[in-house]
Motif scaffolding. Structure first.
Motif, PDB file in Angstrom:
ATOM      1  N   LEU A  37       0.896  -1.460  -0.264  1.00 11.55           N
ATOM      2  CA  LEU A  37      -0.043  -0.035   0.037  1.00 11.55           C
ATOM      3  C   LEU A  37       0.962   1.352   0.193  1.00 11.55           C
ATOM      4  O   LEU A  37       1.851   1.119   0.671  1.00 11.55           O
ATOM      5  CB  LEU A  37      -0.681  -0.052   1.254  1.00 11.55           C
ATOM      6  CG  LEU A  37      -2.079   1.193   1.436  1.00 11.55           C
ATOM      7  CD1 LEU A  37      -3.206   0.610   0.878  1.00 11.55           C
ATOM      8  CD2 LEU A  37      -2.334   1.332   2.897  1.00 11.55           C
TER       9      LEU A  37
ATOM     10  N   PRO B  64      -5.848  -3.872   6.793  1.00 10.58           N
ATOM     11  CA  PRO B  64      -6.898  -3.499   5.663  1.00 10.58           C
ATOM     12  C   PRO B  64      -8.086  -3.269   6.330  1.00 10.58           C
ATOM     13  O   PRO B  64      -8.750  -3.984   7.481  1.00 10.58           O
ATOM     14  CB  PRO B  64      -7.001  -5.125   5.015  1.00 10.58           C
ATOM     15  CG  PRO B  64      -5.632  -5.727   5.689  1.00 10.58           C
ATOM     16  CD  PRO B  64      -5.480  -5.111   7.034  1.00 10.58           C
ATOM     17  N   TYR B  65      -8.977  -2.240   5.945  1.00 14.48           N
ATOM     18  CA  TYR B  65     -10.258  -1.831   6.503  1.00 14.48           C
ATOM     19  C   TYR B  65     -11.441  -1.524   5.589  1.00 14.48           C
ATOM     20  O   TYR B  65     -12.515  -1.182   6.067  1.00 14.48           O
ATOM     21  CB  TYR B  65     -10.204  -0.820   7.693  1.00 14.48           C
ATOM     22  CG  TYR B  65      -9.523   0.487   7.206  1.00 14.48           C
ATOM     23  CD1 TYR B  65     -10.212   1.356   6.332  1.00 14.48           C
ATOM     24  CD2 TYR B  65      -8.399   0.884   7.711  1.00 14.48           C
ATOM     25  CE1 TYR B  65      -9.456   2.523   5.788  1.00 14.48           C
ATOM     26  CE2 TYR B  65      -7.706   2.129   7.641  1.00 14.48           C
ATOM     27  CZ  TYR B  65      -8.436   3.067   6.640  1.00 14.48           C
ATOM     28  OH  TYR B  65      -7.689   4.323   6.053  1.00 14.48           O
TER      29      TYR B  65
ATOM     30  N   LEU C 193     -14.732  -2.904  -2.384  1.00 11.49           N
ATOM     31  CA  LEU C 193     -13.471  -2.679  -3.137  1.00 11.49           C
ATOM     32  C   LEU C 193     -13.778  -2.521  -4.578  1.00 11.49           C
ATOM     33  O   LEU C 193     -12.811  -1.655  -5.115  1.00 11.49           O
ATOM     34  CB  LEU C 193     -12.557  -4.178  -3.009  1.00 11.49           C
ATOM     35  CG  LEU C 193     -12.342  -4.564  -1.537  1.00 11.49           C
ATOM     36  CD1 LEU C 193     -11.799  -5.881  -1.448  1.00 11.49           C
ATOM     37  CD2 LEU C 193     -11.222  -3.779  -1.315  1.00 11.49           C
TER      38      LEU C 193
ATOM     39  N   ARG D 256      -4.822  -5.958  -2.913  1.00 12.87           N
ATOM     40  CA  ARG D 256      -6.151  -6.359  -2.257  1.00 12.87           C
ATOM     41  C   ARG D 256      -5.871  -6.606  -0.796  1.00 12.87           C
ATOM     42  O   ARG D 256      -6.554  -6.316   0.164  1.00 12.87           O
ATOM     43  CB  ARG D 256      -6.871  -7.401  -2.884  1.00 12.87           C
ATOM     44  CG  ARG D 256      -8.115  -7.837  -2.744  1.00 12.87           C
ATOM     45  CD  ARG D 256      -8.692  -8.792  -3.599  1.00 12.87           C
ATOM     46  NE  ARG D 256      -9.999  -9.202  -2.514  1.00 12.87           N
ATOM     47  CZ  ARG D 256     -11.097  -9.192  -3.296  1.00 12.87           C
ATOM     48  NH1 ARG D 256     -11.288  -8.804  -4.365  1.00 12.87           N
ATOM     49  NH2 ARG D 256     -12.299  -9.612  -2.549  1.00 12.87           N
TER      50      ARG D 256
ATOM     51  N   ALA E  68      -3.843  -5.561   1.296  1.00 12.18           N
ATOM     52  CA  ALA E  68      -3.638  -4.570   2.183  1.00 12.18           C
ATOM     53  C   ALA E  68      -5.004  -3.631   2.391  1.00 12.18           C
ATOM     54  O   ALA E  68      -4.948  -2.728   3.163  1.00 12.18           O
ATOM     55  CB  ALA E  68      -2.503  -3.541   1.425  1.00 12.18           C
ATOM     56  N   LEU E  69      -5.829  -3.800   1.687  1.00 14.23           N
ATOM     57  CA  LEU E  69      -7.206  -3.279   1.607  1.00 14.23           C
ATOM     58  C   LEU E  69      -8.399  -3.870   2.131  1.00 14.23           C
ATOM     59  O   LEU E  69      -9.244  -3.365   2.852  1.00 14.23           O
ATOM     60  CB  LEU E  69      -7.527  -2.728   0.554  1.00 14.23           C
ATOM     61  CG  LEU E  69      -6.535  -1.708  -0.416  1.00 14.23           C
ATOM     62  CD1 LEU E  69      -6.766  -1.629  -1.922  1.00 14.23           C
ATOM     63  CD2 LEU E  69      -6.771  -0.330   0.189  1.00 14.23           C
ATOM     64  N   ASP E  70      -8.407  -5.268   1.997  1.00 12.78           N
ATOM     65  CA  ASP E  70      -9.781  -5.948   2.113  1.00 12.78           C
ATOM     66  C   ASP E  70     -10.007  -6.470   3.672  1.00 12.78           C
ATOM     67  O   ASP E  70      -9.130  -7.074   4.076  1.00 12.78           O
ATOM     68  CB  ASP E  70      -9.606  -7.374   1.402  1.00 12.78           C
ATOM     69  CG  ASP E  70     -10.903  -8.036   1.429  1.00 12.78           C
ATOM     70  OD1 ASP E  70     -11.656  -7.770   2.264  1.00 12.78           O
ATOM     71  OD2 ASP E  70     -11.164  -8.855   0.584  1.00 12.78           O
ATOM     72  N   GLY E  71     -10.670  -5.734   4.231  1.00 12.93           N
ATOM     73  CA  GLY E  71     -11.298  -5.820   5.944  1.00 12.93           C
ATOM     74  C   GLY E  71     -12.215  -6.787   5.948  1.00 12.93           C
ATOM     75  O   GLY E  71     -12.650  -6.844   7.099  1.00 12.93           O
TER      76      GLY E  71
END
Ligand code: GLN
Length: 270
Positions: A68, A173-174, A180, A192, A194-197
């Motif tokens: 990220l 990730p949040y 997304l 993904r 690093a982002l998918d919470g």
């Protein structure tokens, strides 16, 4: 600087003021690099990945698609962590960074506190490789233990082994999984992982809050970046764990709730 100026200063390895002097005279090699950058940008790739560099708290970091891109909001997380550590009776020496990514938080903290050691976890081997590169470039790699692991597995094991940390810091990730696809083009080029919470974006907060208090030292604290609108959900999770004595939220530059700070019960008074 405009995006074009960013690319030109990178290709020419010069400052912005030098661009006016140079008047865009590029060698054929520089021209082809510049054209290539503009092409990648037109395809939606984030500018920082194309330049390969970004600044985080005045520290130059390499960035690429392995992790990220450090955000300005995360500088608030680091500032607050520094402030809280300075207020501790015994300065935090042992820190855990859950989801180290490019290494931005860890490197910035280690540059600030010369006695500190960090255990840096990431499930992505690629991200860890980038974090090692950034730590080495900033001369702090000797004070980091890098571990390629799932954070939940790591936390369970740390508790089993009686490991203790003064500070747990995380920008997990949040983004809720269902959101997304609606993220801006350039954000969707970021990993993904690093982002998918998870379904509600709170998956990692649940685990970190559940396990965190069990391996924090008596004066220890947990500090995390949070997403827009997540404060209430996170408060509900904390409500299940009375072990945390004080829970505080902090806003970012635009007034969005962005950081949660929680410390174990007991006083910091000496
Ligand atoms: N701040 C990032 C974004 O809004 C998300 C980072 C994260 O999930 N930790 O794109």
């Amino acid at each position: 600087m405009t995006e074009n100026e960013w690319m030109l200063t990178s290709v020419l390895d010069c400052r912005r003021v030098d661009l006016a002097v140079n008047k865009g005279e590029l060698t054929p090699f520089q021209r082809s690099r510049y054209d290539q950058m503009r092409f990648r940008r037109a395809q939606g790739e984030p500018l920082q990945y194309i330049i390969g560099q970004c600044d985080f708290m005045g520290i130059p970091l390499s960035v690429d698609r392995r992790a990220l891109i450090p955000r300005p909001e995360t500088e608030i997380l680091v500032d607050l962590t520094i402030e809280k550590i300075r207020a501790m009776p015994k300065k935090a020496l042992n820190v855990l960074d859950l989801g180290v990514g490019s290494g931005n938080i860890t490197v910035a903290l280690l540059r600030y506190f010369t006695e500190m050691n960090v255990t840096a976890i990431d499930i992505s081997d690629d991200a860890l490789a980038l974090a090692v590169k950034n730590a080495t470039a900033n001369n702090v790699e000797q004070r980091i233990e890098f571990l390629n692991n799932d954070m939940v597995l790591y936390m369970k094991e740390a508790i089993r082994q009686g490991e203790k940390f003064d500070v747990i810091v995380s920008n997990p990730p949040y983004i809720p999984t269902g959101q997304l696809a609606q993220l801006p083009d350039d954000v969707r080029r970021e990993p993904r992982l690093a982002l998918d919470g998870g379904d509600d974006g709170l998956r990692f907060y649940r685990s970190i809050i559940e396990y965190g208090w069990q391996f924090l030292t008596a004066n220890g604290f947990l500090v995390m970046e949070i997403g827009d609108g997540q404060r209430e959900g996170i408060e509900k999770i904390f409500a299940q764990y009375p072990q945390y004595g004080e829970i505080k939220f902090y806003k970012d530059y635009v007034g969005t709730q962005r950081i949660v700070f929680a410390r174990l019960g007991g006083s910091w008074k000496n």
